[in-house]
Design a protein around this motif. Structure first.
Motif, PDB file in Angstrom:
ATOM      1  N   ALA A   1       2.571   3.054 -11.144  1.00 26.15           N
ATOM      2  CA  ALA A   1       1.850   3.209 -12.191  1.00 26.15           C
ATOM      3  C   ALA A   1       2.538   3.278 -13.411  1.00 26.15           C
ATOM      4  N   ALA A   2       3.848   3.750 -13.036  1.00 24.54           N
ATOM      5  CA  ALA A   2       4.620   3.951 -14.503  1.00 24.54           C
ATOM      6  C   ALA A   2       5.521   2.633 -15.007  1.00 24.54           C
ATOM      7  N   LEU A   3       5.163   1.583 -13.847  1.00 28.73           N
ATOM      8  CA  LEU A   3       6.176   0.322 -14.273  1.00 28.73           C
ATOM      9  C   LEU A   3       5.514  -0.284 -15.573  1.00 28.73           C
ATOM     10  N   PRO A   4       6.768  -0.463 -16.517  1.00 28.60           N
ATOM     11  CA  PRO A   4       6.080  -1.197 -17.527  1.00 28.60           C
ATOM     12  C   PRO A   4       6.030  -2.731 -17.426  1.00 28.60           C
TER      13      PRO A   4
ATOM     14  N   GLN B   1      -1.215  -0.204 -24.190  1.00 26.98           N
ATOM     15  CA  GLN B   1      -1.528   0.886 -23.688  1.00 26.98           C
ATOM     16  C   GLN B   1      -0.208   2.133 -23.539  1.00 26.98           C
ATOM     17  N   GLY B   2      -0.674   3.241 -23.095  1.00 23.92           N
ATOM     18  CA  GLY B   2       0.604   4.158 -22.482  1.00 23.92           C
ATOM     19  C   GLY B   2       0.617   4.119 -21.360  1.00 23.92           C
ATOM     20  N   LEU B   3       1.809   4.045 -20.888  1.00 20.02           N
ATOM     21  CA  LEU B   3       2.269   3.886 -19.421  1.00 20.02           C
ATOM     22  C   LEU B   3       1.864   5.329 -18.784  1.00 20.02           C
ATOM     23  N   ALA B   4       1.302   5.185 -17.450  1.00 22.49           N
ATOM     24  CA  ALA B   4       1.253   6.366 -16.778  1.00 22.49           C
ATOM     25  C   ALA B   4       2.258   7.239 -16.285  1.00 22.49           C
ATOM     26  N   VAL B   5       2.584   8.489 -16.506  1.00 16.83           N
ATOM     27  CA  VAL B   5       3.571   9.228 -16.302  1.00 16.83           C
ATOM     28  C   VAL B   5       3.024  10.176 -15.274  1.00 16.83           C
ATOM     29  N   ILE B   6       4.294  10.722 -14.709  1.00 23.20           N
ATOM     30  CA  ILE B   6       4.142  11.934 -13.899  1.00 23.20           C
ATOM     31  C   ILE B   6       4.481  13.192 -14.745  1.00 23.20           C
ATOM     32  N   ASN B   7       3.229  14.130 -14.904  1.00 25.93           N
ATOM     33  CA  ASN B   7       3.521  15.191 -15.678  1.00 25.93           C
ATOM     34  C   ASN B   7       4.412  16.175 -14.749  1.00 25.93           C
TER      35      ASN B   7
ATOM     36  N   ALA C   1       8.934   5.768 -18.272  1.00 24.60           N
ATOM     37  CA  ALA C   1       7.659   5.571 -18.978  1.00 24.60           C
ATOM     38  C   ALA C   1       7.598   6.497 -19.731  1.00 24.60           C
ATOM     39  N   GLN C   2       8.006   7.845 -19.582  1.00 23.05           N
ATOM     40  CA  GLN C   2       7.892   8.702 -20.793  1.00 23.05           C
ATOM     41  C   GLN C   2       8.537   8.362 -21.751  1.00 23.05           C
ATOM     42  N   ILE C   3       9.873   7.853 -21.681  1.00 23.71           N
ATOM     43  CA  ILE C   3      10.734   7.561 -23.095  1.00 23.71           C
ATOM     44  C   ILE C   3      10.016   6.458 -23.707  1.00 23.71           C
ATOM     45  N   LEU C   4       9.592   5.307 -23.058  1.00 24.92           N
ATOM     46  CA  LEU C   4       8.842   4.405 -23.391  1.00 24.92           C
ATOM     47  C   LEU C   4       7.558   4.555 -24.188  1.00 24.92           C
ATOM     48  N   ASN C   5       6.799   5.487 -23.876  1.00 22.44           N
ATOM     49  CA  ASN C   5       5.664   6.025 -24.497  1.00 22.44           C
ATOM     50  C   ASN C   5       6.206   7.011 -25.692  1.00 22.44           C
ATOM     51  N   LEU C   6       7.332   7.616 -25.430  1.00 26.91           N
ATOM     52  CA  LEU C   6       7.518   8.492 -26.533  1.00 26.91           C
ATOM     53  C   LEU C   6       8.234   7.697 -28.078  1.00 26.91           C
ATOM     54  N   LEU C   7       8.991   6.583 -27.322  1.00 26.57           N
ATOM     55  CA  LEU C   7       9.477   5.591 -28.685  1.00 26.57           C
ATOM     56  C   LEU C   7       8.119   5.152 -29.320  1.00 26.57           C
ATOM     57  N   ARG C   8       7.136   4.409 -28.420  1.00 28.92           N
ATOM     58  CA  ARG C   8       6.014   3.838 -28.903  1.00 28.92           C
ATOM     59  C   ARG C   8       5.168   4.933 -30.134  1.00 28.92           C
ATOM     60  N   THR C   9       4.940   6.144 -29.301  1.00 30.33           N
ATOM     61  CA  THR C   9       4.256   7.197 -30.218  1.00 30.33           C
ATOM     62  C   THR C   9       5.074   7.454 -31.478  1.00 30.33           C
ATOM     63  N   LEU C  10       6.506   7.707 -31.489  1.00 30.56           N
ATOM     64  CA  LEU C  10       7.127   7.627 -32.646  1.00 30.56           C
ATOM     65  C   LEU C  10       6.966   6.543 -33.625  1.00 30.56           C
ATOM     66  N   GLN C  11       6.935   5.224 -32.990  1.00 28.98           N
ATOM     67  CA  GLN C  11       7.202   3.946 -33.869  1.00 28.98           C
ATOM     68  C   GLN C  11       5.673   3.805 -34.517  1.00 28.98           C
ATOM     69  N   GLN C  12       4.661   4.367 -33.550  1.00 28.78           N
ATOM     70  CA  GLN C  12       3.174   4.502 -34.334  1.00 28.78           C
ATOM     71  C   GLN C  12       2.968   5.655 -35.538  1.00 28.78           C
ATOM     72  N   SER C  13       3.606   6.753 -35.330  1.00 26.07           N
ATOM     73  CA  SER C  13       3.272   7.595 -36.160  1.00 26.07           C
ATOM     74  C   SER C  13       4.368   7.794 -37.399  1.00 26.07           C
TER      75      SER C  13
ATOM     76  N   GLN D   1       0.822  -1.122  -0.091  1.00 25.06           N
ATOM     77  CA  GLN D   1       0.071   0.104   0.070  1.00 25.06           C
ATOM     78  C   GLN D   1       0.797   1.141   0.015  1.00 25.06           C
ATOM     79  N   PRO D   2       1.567   1.685  -1.170  1.00 26.35           N
ATOM     80  CA  PRO D   2       1.992   3.081  -1.299  1.00 26.35           C
ATOM     81  C   PRO D   2       1.248   4.016  -0.809  1.00 26.35           C
ATOM     82  N   ALA D   3       1.640   5.003  -0.118  1.00 34.08           N
ATOM     83  CA  ALA D   3       0.624   5.856   0.462  1.00 34.08           C
ATOM     84  C   ALA D   3       0.589   7.312  -0.305  1.00 34.08           C
ATOM     85  N   HIS D   4       1.877   7.860  -0.515  1.00 33.96           N
ATOM     86  CA  HIS D   4       2.036   9.325  -1.169  1.00 33.96           C
ATOM     87  C   HIS D   4       1.477   9.156  -2.507  1.00 33.96           C
ATOM     88  N   PRO D   5       0.881  10.153  -3.113  1.00 26.31           N
ATOM     89  CA  PRO D   5       0.628  10.091  -4.449  1.00 26.31           C
ATOM     90  C   PRO D   5       1.824   9.890  -5.510  1.00 26.31           C
ATOM     91  N   TYR D   6       2.863  10.496  -4.996  1.00 23.20           N
ATOM     92  CA  TYR D   6       4.180  10.338  -5.823  1.00 23.20           C
ATOM     93  C   TYR D   6       4.680   8.858  -5.967  1.00 23.20           C
TER      94      TYR D   6
END
Length: 684
Positions: free
Chosen positions: A256-259, A266-272, A551-563, A245-250
């Motif tokens: 949530a960002a773990l692949p 799906q896209g991985l959850a990222v911390i904006n 997670a940001q990098i993997l999302n970026l690589l996936r997005t670039l691959q798709q586009s 039970q991780p408590a802090h939102p961080y």
């Protein structure tokens, strides 16, 4: 029980021309003898600066302005430097994050370890050499008796890290500070190293401060965990409580960002956003601007420690009793807004973008004044692979098996001994130097060590624009004047690339040494993407990144691959990344591919004993899944200069048969896409 290490209100600042940076801001920490305390957090949160403060190895611009660092009650900050030298390496040792920068390039490996032994022990030369050999064998250096007298540049990145671990353990310290100790290691050596640290801990009651972004390693090693953000610890808990039970939102965002395989489409959850600048004065919660649950109180008042369970504390307003209703509302909103955008699979194309056939890269071994060739290092010994446009092939295997050499050989950065490398039908091995330059924009490589691959004398904008300028120069005859980018357009493109990899645009005016290891890796990725390549060779591109940035990098690589239909050769030892990103997987051992297939086929039903050993060594998130030593791959990786006869894996294989020692096995086919080289199955 009196703690071994006790840190009280530690404040460490970095003095800059504009304003001091509060890298560590009021940190408090206790570690007991025999305990492993894991420190988690993003790059730039102050984890490494905490470690350097304990060791009193801060850079010249840094200073400790407040607090106490006590070992067995003795304040290290009051010791003169002469006494502190007796502490370093003996009472406290440290495994540094970047072994490429921590090893002396003009000293042999044995000489560097001997320095530690000479400082703290009275050993004769023969005893010291025996001790050095034993340490190198313990951390899995193959052919250690020969390699101990070699220099750091002769070792791969993973083996340099193992040397650093051997050096840190040489003094049998009371406290081991391990700053990303397994980042550059494959999973089998990682498992051996973690077991080595655990065994030492059990025998000597050594305490460990483990700084890492690998939650699997934390689950297996840690007794207690501290989550660090923007210079301070925001959550502490036992390992079991934290993973249940991780408590802090961080902390929740980190999980949530773990692949993983379930998130593949799906896209991985990222911390904006980014970690806030530590030069600013904070008023409220430091995570408020990136938190999904923040409200006005979070921005106005800094939270105090709240104990939510015995031994589990958190700095968050959501857990105070007066804000309990606010917490429930936020959690309900989180449940209804947690959907993540799905990716659509790239249509399969029959014609491969990259076709590698029987590639061999052998390095001659010279001896004597006349440099006679007495043998060859068979770094790559006849591999074949294909990658279609828009597809990802993951290449996995132990350090030293030739994965990076394959990537460099495909890019023609090193000469190939034999074989064919075709990109879009063009044979790269036959191109002249000028012809190859014109093809460079079609394939780029992201190197394992971002510090060595970035020019330290160039600003980030110049590093990224350099590739764009080279592309225009090589294709000037085919680029119309209106298609050429102006200086302003190039600057805008640099801003866009930096933002896509999670860095602020103003970072372009800084130099590489001003960034953390993870941030430098993001810059290297932005540079590779600047020339719009068709094939990207990624050599451990996320190994230096924490899970949120990964997670940001993997999302970026996936997005670039798709586009863009990019193809990736993804060299990695992170199996969770393979599960999430790869379409196919090739398992490499000692210069040869021993198993290849669709990612689900290989991971769900591994056939080759080496693949099975790799997967059994992967650390699991569940704290209850801690392995025992008996489940690991045994023995050492043979030297590529003296490969075994027959199957290269037979000296370490639990199923070895007489024929395995004589003849290398042919391919065994299990499906149109799944094959392995092993005598346990019928040969083609």
């Amino acid at each position: 029980m009196m703690p071994l290490l006790e840190i009280e209100k530690l404040k460490t600042i970095l003095n800059t021309d504009s304003a001091p940076i509060h890298a560590v801001d009021g940190l408090e920490l206790k570690i007991l003898k025999g305990e492993t305390f894991a420190l988690l957090g993003e790059s730039g949160c102050g984890k490494s600066m905490t470690a350097l403060s304990i060791m009193r190895l801060l850079p010249e611009t840094a200073e400790i302005i407040e607090g106490h660092i006590k070992i067995d009650g003795n304040d290290l900050l009051l010791l003169p430097e002469t006494d502190m030298r007796k502490v370093r390496g003996k009472r406290i040792s440290m495994i540094f994050q970047e072994p490429m920068l921590s090893l002396n390039p003009v000293m042999t490996i044995s000489s560097q370890i001997k320095e530690v032994l000479k400082q703290h022990f009275d050993l004769h030369h023969a005893d010291a050499q025996k001790r050095i050999l034993g340490l190198l064998q313990q951390v899995g250096i193959p052919d250690a008796s020969r390699r101990m007298d070699e220099f750091p540049f002769q070792f791969s990145g993973g083996m340099k890290q193992r040397v650093m671990i051997a050096m840190a353990l040489a003094g049998e310290p009371e406290l081991l500070i391990a700053d990303e100790p397994t980042t550059a290691l494959d999973v089998t050596i990682q498992a051996q190293v973690l077991d080595l640290m655990r065994d030492l801990q059990q025998r000597t009651r050594m305490a460990i401060l483990l700084i890492t972004h690998d939650l699997g390693v934390v689950a297996e090693m840690a007794h207690r965990i501290g989550v660090m953000y923007a210079g301070e610890i925001i959550e502490t808990a036992t390992c079991e409580d934290f993973f249940q039970q991780p408590a802090h939102p961080y902390s929740q965002k980190l999980f949530a960002a773990l692949p993983e395989r379930a998130k593949r489409n799906q896209g991985l959850a990222v911390i904006n956003g980014n970690v806030p600048p530590l030069s600013q004065a904070f008023q409220g919660c430091r995570f408020a601007e990136r938190c999904d649950h923040a409200w006005e109180l979070c921005r106005q008042t800094a939270p105090e420690w709240i104990e939510i369970a015995p031994g589990h504390r958190v700095k968050c307003h959501l857990f105070s009793k007066e804000n309990e209703s606010e917490y429930q509302v936020n959690m309900r909103e989180k449940q209804t807004t947690s959907a993540i955008e799905a990716y659509h699979a790239t249509p399969h194309q029959d014609s491969p973008l990259l076709n590698v056939t029987n590639l061999k890269i052998h390095f001659p071994i010279y001896k004597g004044l006349l440099k006679h060739t007495i043998g060859h290092v068979k770094a790559v010994d006849g591999i074949s692979l294909t990658i279609a446009p828009g597809k990802t092939l993951a290449l996995v295997g132990e350090s030293g098996c030739g994965k990076t050499t394959v990537g460099k050989g495909i890019c023609q950065l090193i000469p190939t001994t034999a074989g064919s490398v075709q990109l879009n039908g063009s044979e790269l091995t036959r191109l002249t130097r000028n012809q190859l330059r014109k093809k460079r924009a079609e394939f780029q490589i992201i190197f394992q060590d971002p510090y060595s691959s970035l020019n330290p004398r160039m600003r980030i904008i110049d590093i990224i624009v350099e590739g764009m300028n080279a592309l225009v120069s090589d294709h000037r005859d085919r680029i119309k004047p209106e298609q050429q980018l102006s200086s302003h357009q190039k600057e805008n493109k640099v801003d866009e690339l930096l933002q896509r990899v999670g860095l602020p645009p103003e970072a372009k005016w800084r130099y590489p040494h001003e960034f953390s290891g993870g941030q430098r890796q993001r810059i290297a990725i932005a540079r590779a993407l600047a020339v719009n390549p068709k094939l990207l060779i990624c050599d451990e591109p996320t190994s230096a990144l924490d899970v949120s940035v990964q997670a940001q990098i993997l999302n970026l690589l996936r997005t670039l691959q798709q586009s863009l239909g990019l193809a990736y050769l993804f060299i990695t030892h992170n199996i969770s990344v393979v599960e999430y990103l790869a379409d196919e997987i090739a398992v490499m051992y000692l210069g040869r591919i021993v198993e290849k297939g669709h990612v689900d086929e290989v991971l769900n039903a591994p056939k080759h004993p080496y693949t099975q050993a790799l997967l059994s060594s992967v650390p699991m998130i569940e704290a209850t899944s801690r392995r025992t030593n008996s489940t690991h791959l045994k023995g050492e990786l043979p030297s590529p200069a003296n490969t075994p006869s027959g199957c290269y894996f037979h000296p370490r294989c639990p199923y070895v048969m007489p024929i395995c020692r004589k003849i290398y096995p042919d391919k065994s086919t299990f499906s149109p896409t799944h094959s392995a080289h092993c005598y346990l199955y019928s040969q083609n």
